[in-house]
Design an enzyme around this catalytic site. Structure first.
Site, mmCIF file in Angstrom:
data_model
loop_
_atom_site.group_PDB
_atom_site.id
_atom_site.type_symbol
_atom_site.label_atom_id
_atom_site.label_comp_id
_atom_site.label_asym_id
_atom_site.label_seq_id
_atom_site.Cartn_x
_atom_site.Cartn_y
_atom_site.Cartn_z
ATOM 1 N N ASP A 97 0.831 -1.207 0.000
ATOM 2 C CA ASP A 97 0.000 0.000 0.000
ATOM 3 C C ASP A 97 0.866 1.257 0.000
ATOM 4 O OD1 ASP A 97 -2.045 -1.829 0.149
ATOM 5 O OD2 ASP A 97 -2.303 -1.655 2.308
ATOM 6 N N LYS B 3 -12.298 -5.120 -3.386
ATOM 7 C CA LYS B 3 -13.494 -5.199 -2.533
ATOM 8 C C LYS B 3 -14.744 -4.758 -3.291
ATOM 9 C CE LYS B 3 -11.085 -4.699 1.892
ATOM 10 N NZ LYS B 3 -9.709 -4.349 1.519
ATOM 11 N N ILE C 107 -24.062 -4.004 -7.433
ATOM 12 C CA ILE C 107 -24.881 -4.970 -8.177
ATOM 13 C C ILE C 107 -24.042 -5.576 -9.312
ATOM 14 C CG2 ILE C 107 -27.065 -3.819 -7.652
ATOM 15 C CD1 ILE C 107 -26.932 -2.733 -10.614
ATOM 16 N N THR D 222 -22.871 -3.448 -12.370
ATOM 17 C CA THR D 222 -21.867 -2.413 -12.079
ATOM 18 C C THR D 222 -20.486 -3.019 -11.835
ATOM 19 O OG1 THR D 222 -23.601 -1.019 -11.153
ATOM 20 C CG2 THR D 222 -21.336 -0.468 -10.538
HETATM 21 P P1 5BU Z 1 -1.602 -3.289 7.176
HETATM 22 O O1 5BU Z 1 -0.669 -2.187 6.796
HETATM 23 O O2 5BU Z 1 -0.861 -4.620 7.435
HETATM 24 O O3 5BU Z 1 -2.510 -2.915 8.304
HETATM 25 O O4 5BU Z 1 -2.482 -3.511 5.852
HETATM 26 C C1 5BU Z 1 -3.504 -4.446 5.794
HETATM 27 C C2 5BU Z 1 -4.060 -4.543 4.394
HETATM 28 O O5 5BU Z 1 -5.073 -5.540 4.381
HETATM 29 C C3 5BU Z 1 -4.690 -3.291 3.843
HETATM 30 O O6 5BU Z 1 -4.415 -3.233 2.444
HETATM 31 C C4 5BU Z 1 -6.180 -3.470 4.040
HETATM 32 O O7 5BU Z 1 -6.941 -2.867 3.007
HETATM 33 C C5 5BU Z 1 -6.323 -4.980 3.987
HETATM 34 N N1 5BU Z 1 -7.403 -5.491 4.855
HETATM 35 C C6 5BU Z 1 -7.383 -5.381 6.218
HETATM 36 O O8 5BU Z 1 -6.454 -4.830 6.788
HETATM 37 N N2 5BU Z 1 -8.414 -5.891 6.962
HETATM 38 C C7 5BU Z 1 -9.485 -6.488 6.417
HETATM 39 O O9 5BU Z 1 -10.382 -6.951 7.113
HETATM 40 C C8 5BU Z 1 -9.480 -6.593 5.004
HETATM 41 C C9 5BU Z 1 -8.452 -6.107 4.258
HETATM 42 BR BR1 5BU Z 1 -10.891 -7.408 4.201
#
Ligand code: 5BU
Length: 280
Positions: free
Chosen positions: A54, A109, A113, A116
């Site tokens: 990220d 995520k 519908i 879309t």
């Molecule tokens: P982190 O930096 O390790 O906190 O990032 C966690 C990633 O996993 C981040 O990209 C979230 O969008 C993703 N994630 C999450 O943290 N928890 C969830 O329940 C889900 C996705 Br679904």
């Protein structure tokens, strides 16, 4: 008696008992090709580590991949957070996936519908369906979302959000169970679930209700338990894998580390060690 225990509870206990009384040697036949691909890469690469990359610039993105690409089985993207996304990004990402031998997983995520999400998946700037083998799906809108995404698609699959790691999220047990019911009907396009839990036992209970052959990917994982300032909750690598996670999803635990390569190795080795104990 009927007043003391609800039908729902009875069903839940039956399912749980059935799941734990299966003979260990009973082999589950998995037909989803992407699930098989992921499982075989986990074993070949000896890694259960999914990196959540990220970051907001391509420079940082590919620099980090050069450092940790060898340690990961799958790369999870949020392509829409890149400030400088352009047409060079996807070909370069695909080159990296070849070079470092990982699967590409876009955490989009989808939640609308069928019609879309069909366009969100295929069209627009990112054309996710062209390059992401796995995507994430909120099945809140009903199973039409899976039809919209995958009708006519080949070699694509998804992970459904059956639980979230964030504090105060609105998912409850009934919702998780409904996810399992829908997934059971679409085994060729659902490879498993994203899920979290408060401790090992909680995750085990959750996983015991999965339809056969479905995998668990767990985000919200760090070396130590904790939280961030925006509601994220972390359990440890050991909690996740002992609870039954097939992969851990780690973002900031690695990308904010001083020595990212070293840190990625620590996560990978810890997860693999625990995973082997459960899967020998
Ligand atoms: P982190 O930096 O390790 O906190 O990032 C966690 C990633 O996993 C981040 O990209 C979230 O969008 C993703 N994630 C999450 O943290 N928890 C969830 O329940 C889900 C996705 Br679904």
């Amino acid at each position: 008696m009927n007043d003391l225990i609800s039908e729902e509870k009875v069903k839940e206990v039956r399912e749980f008992t059935a799941s734990i009384s299966k003979p260990v040697e009973q082999k589950i036949e998995i037909t989803n090709r992407l699930t098989l691909k992921l499982m075989s890469k986990i074993n070949r690469k000896k890694s259960n580590l999914v990196l959540s990359l990220d970051v907001t610039t391509q420079k940082e993105f590919f620099e980090i991949l050069d450092e940790v690409g060898n340690e990961i089985v799958m790369l999870k993207t949020h392509v829409d957070i890149l400030d400088d996304y352009d047409e060079n990004f996807v070909p370069k990402l695909q080159e990296y996936a070849q070079k470092y031998d990982f699967i590409i997983f876009e955490d989009r995520k989808f939640a609308d519908i069928g019609n879309t999400v069909r366009h969100q998946y295929r069209n627009g700037i990112y054309k996710i369906s062209n390059w992401a083998e796995f995507v994430t799906v909120h099945v809140v809108a009903g199973e039409g979302i899976l039809k919209g995404l995958f009708d006519g698609m080949e070699n694509r699959s998804s992970f459904m959000l059956a639980r979230m790691s964030s504090k105060g999220n609105l998912i409850n047990e009934t919702y998780s169970r409904k996810c399992f019911e829908v997934a059971r009907k679409y085994p060729n396009v659902v490879s498993g679930f994203i899920g979290h839990g408060k401790d090992v036992e909680d995750i085990r209970r959750f996983k015991s209700k999965f339809p056969a052959g479905m995998l668990l990917l767990t985000p919200g994982v760090k070396l130590e338990r904790g939280t961030d300032t925006m509601g994220q909750q972390y359990i440890t690598v050991d909690d996740a894998i002992q609870g039954g996670a097939d992969c851990i999803i780690v973002g900031r635990g690695i990308i904010k580390a001083e020595d990212r390569k070293k840190e990625a190795k620590i996560y990978r080795e810890r997860a693999w060690k625990e995973y082997q104990k459960l899967n020998i």
